[in-house]
Scaffold this motif. Sequence first.
Motif, mmCIF file in Angstrom:
data_model
loop_
_atom_site.group_PDB
_atom_site.id
_atom_site.type_symbol
_atom_site.label_atom_id
_atom_site.label_comp_id
_atom_site.label_asym_id
_atom_site.label_seq_id
_atom_site.Cartn_x
_atom_site.Cartn_y
_atom_site.Cartn_z
ATOM 1 N N ASP A 154 -6.291 -1.030 -8.187
ATOM 2 C CA ASP A 154 -5.246 -0.067 -8.551
ATOM 3 C C ASP A 154 -4.694 0.709 -7.353
ATOM 4 O O ASP A 154 -3.676 1.375 -7.484
ATOM 5 N N TYR A 155 -5.339 0.611 -6.207
ATOM 6 C CA TYR A 155 -4.855 1.373 -5.056
ATOM 7 C C TYR A 155 -3.793 0.638 -4.244
ATOM 8 O O TYR A 155 -3.345 1.135 -3.211
ATOM 9 N N GLY A 174 0.861 -1.183 0.000
ATOM 10 C CA GLY A 174 0.000 0.000 0.000
ATOM 11 C C GLY A 174 0.895 1.230 0.000
ATOM 12 O O GLY A 174 1.709 1.419 -0.895
ATOM 13 N N PRO A 175 0.780 2.080 1.024
ATOM 14 C CA PRO A 175 1.647 3.261 1.096
ATOM 15 C C PRO A 175 3.114 2.853 1.275
ATOM 16 O O PRO A 175 3.402 1.719 1.662
ATOM 17 N N ASN A 176 4.020 3.785 0.996
ATOM 18 C CA ASN A 176 5.447 3.475 1.037
ATOM 19 C C ASN A 176 6.017 3.371 2.450
ATOM 20 O O ASN A 176 7.191 3.097 2.631
ATOM 21 N N ARG A 177 5.203 3.640 3.448
ATOM 22 C CA ARG A 177 5.648 3.483 4.834
ATOM 23 C C ARG A 177 4.412 3.223 5.692
ATOM 24 O O ARG A 177 3.285 3.466 5.261
ATOM 25 N N LYS A 223 -0.208 -2.304 -4.878
ATOM 26 C CA LYS A 223 0.597 -3.073 -5.819
ATOM 27 C C LYS A 223 0.633 -4.512 -5.315
ATOM 28 O O LYS A 223 0.909 -4.741 -4.133
ATOM 29 N N TYR A 253 -0.560 14.282 -2.403
ATOM 30 C CA TYR A 253 -0.882 13.386 -1.286
ATOM 31 C C TYR A 253 -0.564 11.942 -1.687
ATOM 32 O O TYR A 253 0.084 11.207 -0.947
ATOM 33 N N GLN A 309 1.459 11.018 -4.163
ATOM 34 C CA GLN A 309 2.900 10.906 -4.388
ATOM 35 C C GLN A 309 3.654 10.707 -3.069
ATOM 36 O O GLN A 309 4.585 9.905 -2.984
ATOM 37 N N ALA A 310 3.253 11.461 -2.051
ATOM 38 C CA ALA A 310 3.973 11.418 -0.768
ATOM 39 C C ALA A 310 3.972 10.018 -0.173
ATOM 40 O O ALA A 310 4.930 9.609 0.478
ATOM 41 N N ILE A 311 2.892 9.281 -0.389
ATOM 42 C CA ILE A 311 2.837 7.923 0.176
ATOM 43 C C ILE A 311 2.991 6.858 -0.912
ATOM 44 O O ILE A 311 2.921 5.668 -0.635
ATOM 45 N N ASP A 312 3.217 7.321 -2.159
ATOM 46 C CA ASP A 312 3.489 6.442 -3.294
ATOM 47 C C ASP A 312 2.387 5.422 -3.558
ATOM 48 O O ASP A 312 2.632 4.216 -3.601
ATOM 49 N N VAL A 313 1.178 5.906 -3.721
ATOM 50 C CA VAL A 313 0.089 5.027 -4.164
ATOM 51 C C VAL A 313 -0.496 5.601 -5.458
ATOM 52 O O VAL A 313 -0.482 6.812 -5.671
ATOM 53 N N ASN A 314 -0.990 4.702 -6.302
ATOM 54 C CA ASN A 314 -1.551 5.137 -7.584
ATOM 55 C C ASN A 314 -2.977 5.653 -7.457
ATOM 56 O O ASN A 314 -3.459 6.394 -8.305
ATOM 57 N N ALA A 315 -3.653 5.189 -6.420
ATOM 58 C CA ALA A 315 -5.039 5.602 -6.242
ATOM 59 C C ALA A 315 -5.374 5.539 -4.762
ATOM 60 O O ALA A 315 -4.700 4.862 -3.991
ATOM 61 N N GLU A 321 2.243 16.207 8.890
ATOM 62 C CA GLU A 321 2.117 14.840 8.389
ATOM 63 C C GLU A 321 3.493 14.247 8.093
ATOM 64 O O GLU A 321 3.775 13.100 8.398
#
Lengths: 453, 453
Positions: free
Chosen positions: A350-351, A205-208, A353, B270, B272-278, B420
């Motif tokens: 899509d939300y 999901g999120p990168n952290r 990976k 928002y 991009q900051a957490i690296d999600v596509n949706a 954040e």
Amino acid sequence: MSVKSYIESNQDRFLEELFSLIRIPSISAKQEHKADMLACAQRWTEVLLLSGADKAVVMPTTGNPIVYAEKIISPTAPTVLVYAHYDVMPAEPLELWKSNPFEPEIRDGRIWARGADDDKGQGMIQVKGFETALQEGLLNCNVKFIFEGEEEIGSPSLEAFCQEHKELLKSDIILVSDTSMVSAEVPSLTTGLRGLAYWELEVTGPNRDLHSGHFGGAVANPINVLCKIIADITDADGRITIPGFYDDVEELSQEERDMIAQVPFDETKYKQAIDVNALFGEKGYSTLERNSCRPSFDVCGIWGGYIEEGSKTVLPSKAYAKVSCRLVPHQQHEKISKLFEDYINKVAPDYVKVKVTPKHGGEGYVCPIDMPAYRAAEKAVGIAFGKKPLAVRRGGSIPIISTFEQVLGVKTVLMGFGLEQNAIHSPNESCRLDYFLKGIESVAEFYREYTKK
Amino acid sequence: MSVKSYIESNQDRFLEELFSLIRIPSISAKQEHKADMLACAQRWTEVLLLSGADKAVVMPTTGNPIVYAEKIISPTAPTVLVYAHYDVMPAEPLELWKSNPFEPEIRDGRIWARGADDDKGQGMIQVKGFETALQEGLLNCNVKFIFEGEEEIGSPSLEAFCQEHKELLKSDIILVSDTSMVSAEVPSLTTGLRGLAYWELEVTGPNRDLHSGHFGGAVANPINVLCKIIADITDADGRITIPGFYDDVEELSQEERDMIAQVPFDETKYKQAIDVNALFGEKGYSTLERNSCRPSFDVCGIWGGYIEEGSKTVLPSKAYAKVSCRLVPHQQHEKISKLFEDYINKVAPDYVKVKVTPKHGGEGYVCPIDMPAYRAAEKAVGIAFGKKPLAVRRGGSIPIISTFEQVLGVKTVLMGFGLEQNAIHSPNESCRLDYFLKGIESVAEFYREYTKK
């Protein structure tokens, strides 16, 4: 001396040799045990030479080495190839073991240790059955041994080894002791096995890891998503929903279903033994059909987020699962693996990976019960256990059995002496001492029967 | 000397005092840190006395102790009660930290450490704002401090402590720095919080790990079942399916939705900051509505079966999850907890055993923006940050805020200086140095405004 009395007078030595193998923690799933793999392979060569092999060597592969040994009687005699594996499953969770998994103990008429049954115990049954036949003058065939160190991780090196050493492994029948009997009262031989496909799933999901208060409800949680993906793989009837999954599954014939219905099975005792109130599986099939002749889908492991003590309010970055399907004969594991991958990639939202990594797999197998070698095994087990063994299909997988058929062109007789209560792959694995000895007797009698003039 | 210059000339000392607190790993979720909790509480009493409190003591509770301190100007002056917490979240996964979480470092204009923001950094902002006001002759009210050591585990001892010490904690307004601003460009004050309910789920299948070949398809797999239970808690529209769950949720008024729509928000940034596509969440609501004014359901952790290296083909005995709901004002966490338990017990199939253990919870909160203390905070933040702060509702939970209202009968002003990007509860938590100093200035100015004649 008779077979029985030879075994009786040598049983202490047989056990000591087995224990020397068990004490080496040859866990193939863990890199840290690399040195133990080699040590265990070398110890097997010593044991095989002590048992009467002319020659026993450790042969390299791209993975863990393979032990090869042989006793050649005559170039014109038939040849039996004995397969076993010297690697074992991890022993975790360690705290549930009553004694050290790698320090065998005899209690209550059983050997307790990781590998007591699967497959050091059963491998030793083959080797000591061979020794007994040899010493009793019953061995009228050549015997070759191939013991691998990667069975529990899917035998990644074995197929290439077989391809490379077809001549060395040339044989008329393969004999394997790595299966179980129906119960202590019902000796049996395994005539069918399920295949296997295994994958790892990684959902990002999120990168952290995020604060679930600040982000919860706005950002997809990878664990929630993974659970949804896994939940959707089976329906309420216990059927697998992946398109095309059942295409190659042969429907059970009425004859086969009647045969399965003859296997003694007490559902109440079965439930009591594992302490569940009810069973669950594919609708329309009996329990014994479901765990032997029908495919299944199991999550073998899942993890993600905060899993330690206390409550952390986190929306995690990652979630993982190890998942597997048991397959039935005719289902090809590579085709199923591809269907699974395609399905997961299609349903992955899509939300997040989603990454699918195929792990090991193998095809199912069916053994014809009219082969001379099967008949010899049936008679031998009947002598040792006092009862004609039933022919049954089992739910486990030994993917290499179908590899042998495809690469070496040789059928296998599955002459296993395990019991469900032996708890293989679980804490407190064990093996009944009397079964260990009757197994050795069965193998010795097999050699008598198989080469009877 | 002015407020600004007092802060400037003392900032090195302020930081040293903060660092001395950060170096004590006061992780309330882990029993092994019991001694650190006491050490951290004691260090706070020293810091509070150094900062101008007349008295600072460590008071026992049934859990971790509470720090109480006070500066009494006059019995007739109004009293501000400052709440903070000295416990921190676990720092795992440790390998993702760029520097030791308990050895603060200043890099790129930020303080990096567990607790740099939540809540040691923000607690220090309150204490040093108080010191500055006192030294600058701006303090015309009494100030009491209550710092607890169990906020991150749900403040299990705080309510009883408040009940027992109502007189000691008597005050006109409570001031808390434990929230975040909208962004670095948009100062804000938090006027609403979500509540929380948290549970642990334990699903038990067979009484031991089983071989997935022998049992797969016949016996329910507790991980498969847990995934199904979790998947069914939300529907395809991101709504929670538990009957009655939304009964007390107040629908957002058009006015409130308009106000939320004014908060600057760049969805692309928002994501991009957490690296999600949706993004994903409840249908029919905007992202900012979803993470502040709507309930959510998150799995915070899940585990079961074989989760180490390699592939183990196991049908496990157990599966576990830590799950939580963010709640909105008017939803009572105890009522929701009961609905959840009833729901789980109702949907739990008979082929497994499911145990639900409620963990901590708390109600949401709304702060009226016409209170004098809110107006003082608004003005003070405006002076320090050069811009009038927005009034916004946030998605996090500080359950004790509603406890204060219920037990002490006192409203709270949430004067938080987090961002954040500070990554609280995550690896590499940090706090902007300039925000730390502007925060101190805001608190000093608050005291000036609040007691202006």
